[in-house]
Design a protein around this motif. Sequence first.
Motif, PDB file in Angstrom:
ATOM      1  N   GLY A 356       0.885  -1.050   0.084  1.00 47.62           N
ATOM      2  CA  GLY A 356       0.106  -0.176   0.029  1.00 47.62           C
ATOM      3  C   GLY A 356       0.678   1.256   0.032  1.00 47.62           C
ATOM      4  O   GLY A 356       0.536   2.143  -0.755  1.00 47.62           O
ATOM      5  N   ARG A 357       1.811   1.121   0.786  1.00 43.36           N
ATOM      6  CA  ARG A 357       2.695   2.566   0.984  1.00 43.36           C
ATOM      7  C   ARG A 357       3.485   2.819  -0.358  1.00 43.36           C
ATOM      8  O   ARG A 357       3.517   4.063  -0.520  1.00 43.36           O
ATOM      9  CB  ARG A 357       3.810   2.248   2.264  1.00 43.36           C
ATOM     10  CG  ARG A 357       4.273   3.468   2.757  1.00 43.36           C
ATOM     11  CD  ARG A 357       4.763   3.096   4.207  1.00 43.36           C
ATOM     12  NE  ARG A 357       6.143   2.644   4.096  1.00 43.36           N
ATOM     13  CZ  ARG A 357       7.252   3.206   3.757  1.00 43.36           C
ATOM     14  NH1 ARG A 357       7.246   4.536   3.723  1.00 43.36           N
ATOM     15  NH2 ARG A 357       8.516   2.847   3.945  1.00 43.36           N
ATOM     16  N   HIS A 358       3.840   1.631  -0.857  1.00 45.20           N
ATOM     17  CA  HIS A 358       4.744   2.010  -2.072  1.00 45.20           C
ATOM     18  C   HIS A 358       4.052   1.951  -3.249  1.00 45.20           C
ATOM     19  O   HIS A 358       4.350   2.029  -4.505  1.00 45.20           O
ATOM     20  CB  HIS A 358       6.006   1.084  -2.134  1.00 45.20           C
ATOM     21  CG  HIS A 358       6.930   0.887  -1.312  1.00 45.20           C
ATOM     22  ND1 HIS A 358       7.787   2.116  -0.845  1.00 45.20           N
ATOM     23  CD2 HIS A 358       7.106   0.222   0.107  1.00 45.20           C
ATOM     24  CE1 HIS A 358       8.546   1.897   0.270  1.00 45.20           C
ATOM     25  NE2 HIS A 358       8.115   1.023   0.643  1.00 45.20           N
ATOM     26  N   GLN A 359       2.606   1.676  -3.282  1.00 43.11           N
ATOM     27  CA  GLN A 359       1.856   1.490  -4.408  1.00 43.11           C
ATOM     28  C   GLN A 359       2.395   0.712  -5.380  1.00 43.11           C
ATOM     29  O   GLN A 359       2.456   0.872  -6.519  1.00 43.11           O
ATOM     30  CB  GLN A 359       1.642   3.061  -5.037  1.00 43.11           C
ATOM     31  CG  GLN A 359       0.816   3.815  -4.238  1.00 43.11           C
ATOM     32  CD  GLN A 359       0.671   5.454  -4.823  1.00 43.11           C
ATOM     33  OE1 GLN A 359       1.526   6.290  -4.470  1.00 43.11           O
ATOM     34  NE2 GLN A 359      -0.348   5.436  -5.426  1.00 43.11           N
ATOM     35  N   VAL A 360       2.528  -0.480  -4.974  1.00 41.28           N
ATOM     36  CA  VAL A 360       2.717  -1.606  -5.916  1.00 41.28           C
ATOM     37  C   VAL A 360       1.684  -2.870  -5.560  1.00 41.28           C
ATOM     38  O   VAL A 360       1.144  -2.787  -4.594  1.00 41.28           O
ATOM     39  CB  VAL A 360       4.213  -2.403  -5.603  1.00 41.28           C
ATOM     40  CG1 VAL A 360       5.201  -1.179  -5.819  1.00 41.28           C
ATOM     41  CG2 VAL A 360       4.248  -2.714  -4.051  1.00 41.28           C
ATOM     42  N   ARG A 361       1.662  -3.750  -6.635  1.00 37.50           N
ATOM     43  CA  ARG A 361       0.736  -4.821  -6.623  1.00 37.50           C
ATOM     44  C   ARG A 361       1.409  -5.745  -5.720  1.00 37.50           C
ATOM     45  O   ARG A 361       2.759  -5.948  -5.811  1.00 37.50           O
ATOM     46  CB  ARG A 361       0.126  -5.449  -7.629  1.00 37.50           C
ATOM     47  CG  ARG A 361      -0.380  -4.100  -8.550  1.00 37.50           C
ATOM     48  CD  ARG A 361      -1.850  -3.952  -8.205  1.00 37.50           C
ATOM     49  NE  ARG A 361      -2.951  -4.755  -8.499  1.00 37.50           N
ATOM     50  CZ  ARG A 361      -3.192  -5.511  -9.447  1.00 37.50           C
ATOM     51  NH1 ARG A 361      -3.057  -4.852 -10.487  1.00 37.50           N
ATOM     52  NH2 ARG A 361      -4.046  -6.396  -9.615  1.00 37.50           N
ATOM     53  N   LEU A 362       0.602  -6.751  -5.202  1.00 34.31           N
ATOM     54  CA  LEU A 362       1.158  -7.903  -4.315  1.00 34.31           C
ATOM     55  C   LEU A 362       0.404  -9.263  -4.288  1.00 34.31           C
ATOM     56  O   LEU A 362      -0.854  -9.009  -4.227  1.00 34.31           O
ATOM     57  CB  LEU A 362       1.332  -7.209  -2.840  1.00 34.31           C
ATOM     58  CG  LEU A 362       1.698  -8.448  -1.937  1.00 34.31           C
ATOM     59  CD1 LEU A 362       3.183  -8.895  -1.864  1.00 34.31           C
ATOM     60  CD2 LEU A 362       1.604  -7.831  -0.465  1.00 34.31           C
ATOM     61  N   LYS A 363       0.975 -10.217  -4.400  1.00 34.82           N
ATOM     62  CA  LYS A 363       0.405 -11.532  -4.167  1.00 34.82           C
ATOM     63  C   LYS A 363       1.337 -12.571  -3.031  1.00 34.82           C
ATOM     64  O   LYS A 363       2.437 -12.209  -3.287  1.00 34.82           O
ATOM     65  CB  LYS A 363      -0.227 -12.245  -5.187  1.00 34.82           C
ATOM     66  CG  LYS A 363       0.920 -12.444  -6.156  1.00 34.82           C
ATOM     67  CD  LYS A 363       0.338 -13.264  -7.414  1.00 34.82           C
ATOM     68  CE  LYS A 363       1.298 -13.719  -8.472  1.00 34.82           C
ATOM     69  NZ  LYS A 363       0.943 -14.835  -9.422  1.00 34.82           N
ATOM     70  N   VAL A 364       0.968 -13.288  -2.495  1.00 33.14           N
ATOM     71  CA  VAL A 364       1.669 -14.029  -1.572  1.00 33.14           C
ATOM     72  C   VAL A 364       0.994 -15.519  -1.422  1.00 33.14           C
ATOM     73  O   VAL A 364       0.078 -15.766  -1.421  1.00 33.14           O
ATOM     74  CB  VAL A 364       1.553 -13.291  -0.304  1.00 33.14           C
ATOM     75  CG1 VAL A 364       2.386 -14.279   0.794  1.00 33.14           C
ATOM     76  CG2 VAL A 364       1.886 -12.049  -0.094  1.00 33.14           C
ATOM     77  N   VAL A 365       2.187 -16.396  -1.843  1.00 30.59           N
ATOM     78  CA  VAL A 365       2.207 -17.616  -1.332  1.00 30.59           C
ATOM     79  C   VAL A 365       3.259 -18.036  -0.374  1.00 30.59           C
ATOM     80  O   VAL A 365       4.279 -17.392  -0.487  1.00 30.59           O
ATOM     81  CB  VAL A 365       2.142 -18.636  -2.545  1.00 30.59           C
ATOM     82  CG1 VAL A 365       0.968 -18.282  -3.692  1.00 30.59           C
ATOM     83  CG2 VAL A 365       3.522 -18.467  -3.211  1.00 30.59           C
ATOM     84  N   ALA A 366       2.970 -19.022   0.244  1.00 32.04           N
ATOM     85  CA  ALA A 366       3.943 -19.340   1.421  1.00 32.04           C
ATOM     86  C   ALA A 366       4.033 -21.081   1.509  1.00 32.04           C
ATOM     87  O   ALA A 366       3.152 -21.701   1.437  1.00 32.04           O
ATOM     88  CB  ALA A 366       3.712 -18.594   2.674  1.00 32.04           C
ATOM     89  N   HIS A 367       5.247 -21.353   1.469  1.00 26.82           N
ATOM     90  CA  HIS A 367       5.289 -22.603   2.188  1.00 26.82           C
ATOM     91  C   HIS A 367       5.146 -22.585   3.648  1.00 26.82           C
ATOM     92  O   HIS A 367       6.272 -22.468   4.241  1.00 26.82           O
ATOM     93  CB  HIS A 367       6.837 -23.381   1.808  1.00 26.82           C
ATOM     94  CG  HIS A 367       7.068 -23.567   0.388  1.00 26.82           C
ATOM     95  ND1 HIS A 367       6.234 -24.061  -0.706  1.00 26.82           N
ATOM     96  CD2 HIS A 367       8.224 -22.860  -0.568  1.00 26.82           C
ATOM     97  CE1 HIS A 367       6.711 -24.085  -1.978  1.00 26.82           C
ATOM     98  NE2 HIS A 367       7.734 -23.288  -1.882  1.00 26.82           N
TER      99      HIS A 367
END
Lengths: 456, 456
Positions: A356-367
């Motif tokens: 949000g702060r850097h105005q970039v898109r994000l998706k997350v997966v995790a082992h």
Amino acid sequence: MTADTLLDLARSLPDIEMDSSAAIRAAYGSDQGPVLEQMSPLAVLWARSVEEVQEILRWASRTGTTVVPRGAGTGVSGGAHATAGCIVLSLERMNRILEIRPDDELAVVEPGVINADLNKAAGEHGLMYAPDPASYRISTVGGNVATNAGGLRCAKYGVTRDSVLALDVVLADGTLVSTGHQTFKGVAGYDLTALFTGSEGTLGIVVGITVRLRYQPVKTCTVAGFFPDIESAAAGVLAVGRARVQPAIMELLDGPTMAALDAVHGSDLRSRGGALLLIQTDGYGAEAEAAVVRAALAALGGTVSLEDNEEALALVDLRRHSRGDAVHTEVRVGEDVAVPRSGLVTYIAELNRMAGRHQVRLKVVAHAGDGNVHPTFWVDAAEGSAGVERLDAALDESISVALAMGGTITGEHGVGQFKLRWLGQEQQAEVQELQRQIKSVFDPAGILNPGKAILP
Amino acid sequence: MTADTLLDLARSLPDIEMDSSAAIRAAYGSDQGPVLEQMSPLAVLWARSVEEVQEILRWASRTGTTVVPRGAGTGVSGGAHATAGCIVLSLERMNRILEIRPDDELAVVEPGVINADLNKAAGEHGLMYAPDPASYRISTVGGNVATNAGGLRCAKYGVTRDSVLALDVVLADGTLVSTGHQTFKGVAGYDLTALFTGSEGTLGIVVGITVRLRYQPVKTCTVAGFFPDIESAAAGVLAVGRARVQPAIMELLDGPTMAALDAVHGSDLRSRGGALLLIQTDGYGAEAEAAVVRAALAALGGTVSLEDNEEALALVDLRRHSRGDAVHTEVRVGEDVAVPRSGLVTYIAELNRMAGRHQVRLKVVAHAGDGNVHPTFWVDAAEGSAGVERLDAALDESISVALAMGGTITGEHGVGQFKLRWLGQEQQAEVQELQRQIKSVFDPAGILNPGKAILP
């Protein structure tokens, strides 16, 4: 000098298959990691035997030519990117499974064997090679060793290092050494096998690998827990731990990842929840463990389904493809931090705050079973350098926050070339110096994959 | 010179606890390994903190005094034997469990913590520290790290290295370095943690250890299979593997071992068969796995009993004590070779042939799941040097036969001082040279535990 070297190469190694055409040099100039500066090798060489690797390295030592070893080029940290004036040494033609010894529960392979091919061959004996990076259908066992690759199943079965018993390695000067043992245990001398594993081709060229095989599970159960948000899904990870179940696979997918998978594969994951915890138990206790997992997740408010086999495999398969294909309209970088397990919720919340702060898109997966988090940040390519700067700022912050939590900059992908910029934040100066000195022991002239894995 | 050094030591390190009395120097002069030449340290020093270890090593570097680090002195390869002119640095007072983090499933300990104490503390959270050498009640975690100790449970849970995530190590010059990560996975740089693990105090002094904890099993089942002979018992090992059951413990005891246990503990093992395969399954699948094991062993003609819990624990406990106490009327040497699993039957038959040929007594136990065989050879002390020569001949042959089968001279005890004589048979000259050079990186003056672990 380049032309001279190439001439010398061609004349000195008349029997080695090589190609210096522009197309091949471009195709072998980088792996799947972010490219900081596109370089092109002088030539690409394909070794077909241990002896050929030795010949090539003797020539490289004599001429002071740097060598970038390469498996399938599926690495994502730039460990196989070409560097100035190098030759690329491809091991992909050394792809024979030399031995499978079912009662000894081990296999001996050449480095270019595809991970999935080894698994198929082992499967005929009811065995499996456990480390399963998402790239297992296309990546080589040699490349997996070079990066000490992880994967989905390592929650239960460990990473590549835990399955490697012995290595044959050609050193910079062409010397062939054998490390380790054909037995499950062995403590004679320093553990050079572990030292080579994950050294990204900077200490020697792995030309033979003895791996331990594990039992194919007699039964596998998959539990999908859909949660309203990532926090409750991540809490499920700890709940399963507290219930003393060790899943074979425990993957966490956030809403944007589910949406991205739906868009590409026509699935309906996102409509079923805001986050998904995908858990596989295996072995004789699989059903009992799955029942415990279901109860633990349901108690946290998850919508839990025990998937039938086809759906289950499809879901796990979807997960394996969640990195997604490169999209030319976007600049994407996937990360690979690991944090202590209890920090998962906090860390993923931090990631969202950063995005949000850097105005970039994000998706997350995790082992999630290992606390190994793969955030992918991206911006529109159309934004140009402004977008890339915000992307970089987000990446830098994602690293420093992970380190502050006791994490690491790379759980399983390796430092390669791309993560060198953060390595100094993780490693104290004295450790960096020890690593340089170890490098000098194995490769005093510094011809093996320079500018990778350790700080100069 | 000795007196000068001692004076300098006392004056330079006024706050370090030390003792140079003859009794203490004798008590700390050797571990439980065979003594080739009894030496006595100048003094024994007990460090109580990381800073004290650093101080001691700075002093040792300045004066060129060699340092033999020591945990509980329970090693059996002479890794903690005193050498000429050395000081012994005992870590036994650094015995605090610094942290147990249940949700992160890890613990941070000082090196002098007793293995069993860590397990007790972890057990309060339903967790365990898996590596369990037979000495677990008295050996230290630091000593276990120094030798990369194995144990009974490592058939399923791996050896010490597989549980060590991070180390704090004081180098020869007093520099403190931290290696590894507080996460389950991490591949940033060369794996110094694995390099230190099993290095027997020759590369640095381990002063802090972060270990991964595992889940205490919710259920444990023990199956005892009594067989007429060792061959059929060893065949049971392969049968269990083919049934795809991974036992937590799989121990093989031969007839003489059973008889020896009966004599000491009043048990009746020998009357029940000529060889015993003792198998423990654990976890949610323990009962299902035990049923499969019973069927597999019965099919081979074993007399199989599913022991109730008390009997089972007693049997496993008996096994842990099967090395036996030293008997002054006998000269005994216990070995620690490992062979590929399929070679167990052949190797044990060879051992019996050797014992006959060299007229020495023999009993054999094996961590059969790992192919790790502990033969004990002995002769009557009254025989004098003639007996010792036959004993040595049998030992040498037991090693060369194991190596010819693709085995190793030491599965879990370490090379120490005693097994140096065989190391050159296992390690090629180039590997020996690499190890010496690595040693030089960490300890250029060679003050750390000289004459151990690697060939000079």
